[in-house]
Design a protein around this motif. Structure first.
Motif, PDB file in Angstrom:
ATOM      1  N   ASP A   6      45.080  50.705  27.900  1.00 32.12           N
ATOM      2  CA  ASP A   6      44.591  49.734  28.886  1.00 32.12           C
ATOM      3  C   ASP A   6      43.418  48.981  28.283  1.00 32.12           C
ATOM      4  O   ASP A   6      42.260  49.375  28.453  1.00 32.12           O
ATOM      5  CB  ASP A   6      44.144  50.503  30.132  1.00 32.12           C
ATOM      6  N   THR A  26      48.505  47.465  28.190  1.00 27.65           N
ATOM      7  CA  THR A  26      48.380  46.694  29.432  1.00 27.65           C
ATOM      8  C   THR A  26      47.020  46.007  29.424  1.00 27.65           C
ATOM      9  O   THR A  26      46.020  46.589  28.988  1.00 27.65           O
ATOM     10  CB  THR A  26      48.448  47.596  30.679  1.00 27.65           C
ATOM     11  N   THR A  27      47.016  44.778  29.857  1.00 28.01           N
ATOM     12  CA  THR A  27      45.746  44.053  30.010  1.00 28.01           C
ATOM     13  C   THR A  27      45.654  43.584  31.463  1.00 28.01           C
ATOM     14  O   THR A  27      46.595  43.730  32.241  1.00 28.01           O
ATOM     15  CB  THR A  27      45.685  42.813  29.079  1.00 28.01           C
ATOM     16  N   ASN A  28      44.504  43.061  31.807  1.00 29.26           N
ATOM     17  CA  ASN A  28      44.317  42.382  33.091  1.00 29.26           C
ATOM     18  C   ASN A  28      43.237  41.329  32.873  1.00 29.26           C
ATOM     19  O   ASN A  28      42.584  41.324  31.817  1.00 29.26           O
ATOM     20  CB  ASN A  28      43.968  43.374  34.213  1.00 29.26           C
ATOM     21  N   LYS A  83      52.570  40.368  34.207  1.00 29.88           N
ATOM     22  CA  LYS A  83      51.953  41.155  35.261  1.00 29.88           C
ATOM     23  C   LYS A  83      51.718  40.259  36.475  1.00 29.88           C
ATOM     24  O   LYS A  83      51.150  39.168  36.344  1.00 29.88           O
ATOM     25  CB  LYS A  83      50.618  41.699  34.764  1.00 29.88           C
ATOM     26  N   PHE A 129      47.312  51.867  41.409  1.00 35.39           N
ATOM     27  CA  PHE A 129      45.951  52.002  40.868  1.00 35.39           C
ATOM     28  C   PHE A 129      45.323  53.292  41.400  1.00 35.39           C
ATOM     29  O   PHE A 129      44.670  53.301  42.449  1.00 35.39           O
ATOM     30  CB  PHE A 129      45.104  50.797  41.273  1.00 35.39           C
ATOM     31  N   TRP A 132      41.306  53.325  41.780  1.00 34.60           N
ATOM     32  CA  TRP A 132      40.774  52.496  42.869  1.00 34.60           C
ATOM     33  C   TRP A 132      40.986  53.173  44.224  1.00 34.60           C
ATOM     34  O   TRP A 132      40.140  53.110  45.111  1.00 34.60           O
ATOM     35  CB  TRP A 132      41.444  51.115  42.876  1.00 34.60           C
ATOM     36  N   ALA A 163      48.317  53.740  36.842  1.00 37.32           N
ATOM     37  CA  ALA A 163      47.245  52.892  36.296  1.00 37.32           C
ATOM     38  C   ALA A 163      45.894  53.277  36.881  1.00 37.32           C
ATOM     39  O   ALA A 163      45.814  54.107  37.785  1.00 37.32           O
ATOM     40  CB  ALA A 163      47.558  51.421  36.604  1.00 37.32           C
ATOM     41  N   SER A 164      44.847  52.671  36.329  1.00 34.23           N
ATOM     42  CA  SER A 164      43.475  52.968  36.755  1.00 34.23           C
ATOM     43  C   SER A 164      43.210  54.465  36.607  1.00 34.23           C
ATOM     44  O   SER A 164      42.810  55.156  37.531  1.00 34.23           O
ATOM     45  CB  SER A 164      43.232  52.542  38.201  1.00 34.23           C
ATOM     46  N   ARG A 166      41.206  57.503  35.002  1.00 36.90           N
ATOM     47  CA  ARG A 166      39.802  57.694  34.616  1.00 36.90           C
ATOM     48  C   ARG A 166      39.554  58.976  33.828  1.00 36.90           C
ATOM     49  O   ARG A 166      38.475  59.092  33.203  1.00 36.90           O
ATOM     50  CB  ARG A 166      38.907  57.742  35.877  1.00 36.90           C
ATOM     51  N   THR A 183      48.903  54.171  31.898  1.00 44.17           N
ATOM     52  CA  THR A 183      48.040  53.334  31.076  1.00 44.17           C
ATOM     53  C   THR A 183      46.614  53.823  31.216  1.00 44.17           C
ATOM     54  O   THR A 183      46.171  54.153  32.325  1.00 44.17           O
ATOM     55  CB  THR A 183      48.162  51.836  31.431  1.00 44.17           C
TER      56      THR A 183
HETATM   57  C1  E4P Z   1      46.334  48.406  34.692  1.00 36.90           C
HETATM   58  O1  E4P Z   1      46.565  47.713  33.716  1.00 36.90           O
HETATM   59  C2  E4P Z   1      45.139  48.092  35.519  1.00 36.90           C
HETATM   60  O2  E4P Z   1      44.804  46.721  35.387  1.00 36.90           O
HETATM   61  C3  E4P Z   1      43.953  48.921  35.128  1.00 36.90           C
HETATM   62  O3  E4P Z   1      44.375  50.242  34.917  1.00 36.90           O
HETATM   63  C4  E4P Z   1      42.912  48.787  36.201  1.00 36.90           C
HETATM   64  O4  E4P Z   1      42.208  49.951  36.354  1.00 36.90           O
HETATM   65  P1  E4P Z   1      40.620  49.980  36.272  1.00 36.90           P
HETATM   66  O5  E4P Z   1      40.114  48.715  36.929  1.00 36.90           O
HETATM   67  O6  E4P Z   1      40.225  51.226  37.013  1.00 36.90           O
HETATM   68  O7  E4P Z   1      40.270  50.012  34.821  1.00 36.90           O
END
Ligand code: E4P
Length: 212
Positions: A6, A26-28, A83, A129, A132, A163-164, A166, A183
């Motif tokens: 990620d 994966t990006t954002n 995405k 996520f 989150w 995703a997300s 930790r 990710t």
């Molecule tokens: C996946 O690609 C999400 O964009 C990413 O995991 C977001 O999670 P985070 O904001 O907790 O890093």
């Protein structure tokens, strides 16, 4: 379980690649905004650095503009996965891209209902996520478990991409649940290899060897 990194940082990708640990990236918009330079050049470099899927998120919020962006994104590299946030406009976009054979990753997923709609629209991946949801006192990993059950009920081909993430405990839980993919940031990936007894054991072996 496929492991995606990620990040939009090429050095981090190279470090993870050296471990033989990652299947994609994966990006954002937040991750890409942290990197200096032209974002398209960065994405092109990532697509060359890794053979597997590279998720890049559209910025537009209305479907026609999302579709225009998606068409531009897929020109950057053959492994681009578009995405798309799981809004109503995003679902329309996912459906249209699916009809065109373009892979999508439905992102910002916080409920099983959202994920099921994204799967019905033809999303290649759904990204719940976990972090989150935990942040707001919900059980993010429970959503992953629910999705694995629901998608199995209907034999859906859409892949659940946790995703997300930790920490290494969430990685373990996702693997135990059978998530199709996960990710995670480089810091978590590196943590996966750590255990105090390994360090203690190695030191002990080397100390004994030194006495030889
Ligand atoms: C996946 O690609 C999400 O964009 C990413 O995991 C977001 O999670 P985070 O904001 O907790 O890093």
């Amino acid at each position: 379980m496929k492991i995606f990194l990620d990040t939009a940082n090429i050095e981090q990708i190279r470090q993870a690649k050296a471990l033989g640990a990652i299947d994609g990236v994966t990006t954002n918009p937040s991750l890409l905004s942290r990197e200096k330079g032209d974002w398209k050049k960065i994405v092109r470099q990532i697509c060359k650095e890794i053979e597997g899927p590279v998720s890049v998120e559209v910025i537009s919020t209305e479907s026609p503009a999302m579709l225009t962006e998606a068409r531009d994104l897929v020109k950057i590299g053959p492994n681009i996965v578009v995405k798309v946030p799981v809004t109503l406009e995003g679902l329309k976009t996912i459906k249209e891209l699916h009809l065109r054979g373009i892979e999508t990753n439905a992102t910002l997923v916080f409920s099983a209902n959202q994920a099921l709609l994204a799967a019905k629209a033809g999303a290649s991946y759904v990204s719940p996520f976990v972090g989150w949801l935990d942040d707001v006192g919900q059980d993010g990993m429970q959503l992953v478990q629910d999705l694995m059950s629901i998608f199995r009920n209907y034999d859906l081909s859409t892949q659940v991409l946790a995703a997300s993430i930790r920490n290494s405990s969430q990685f373990f839980q996702a693997a135990l649940l059978g998530a199709d993919a996960i990710t995670l940031p480089l810091s978590v990936l590196l943590d996966l290899a750590k255990h105090p007894l390994t360090d203690i054991g190695l030191a002990s072996f080397l100390a004994d060897w030194a006495k030889k």
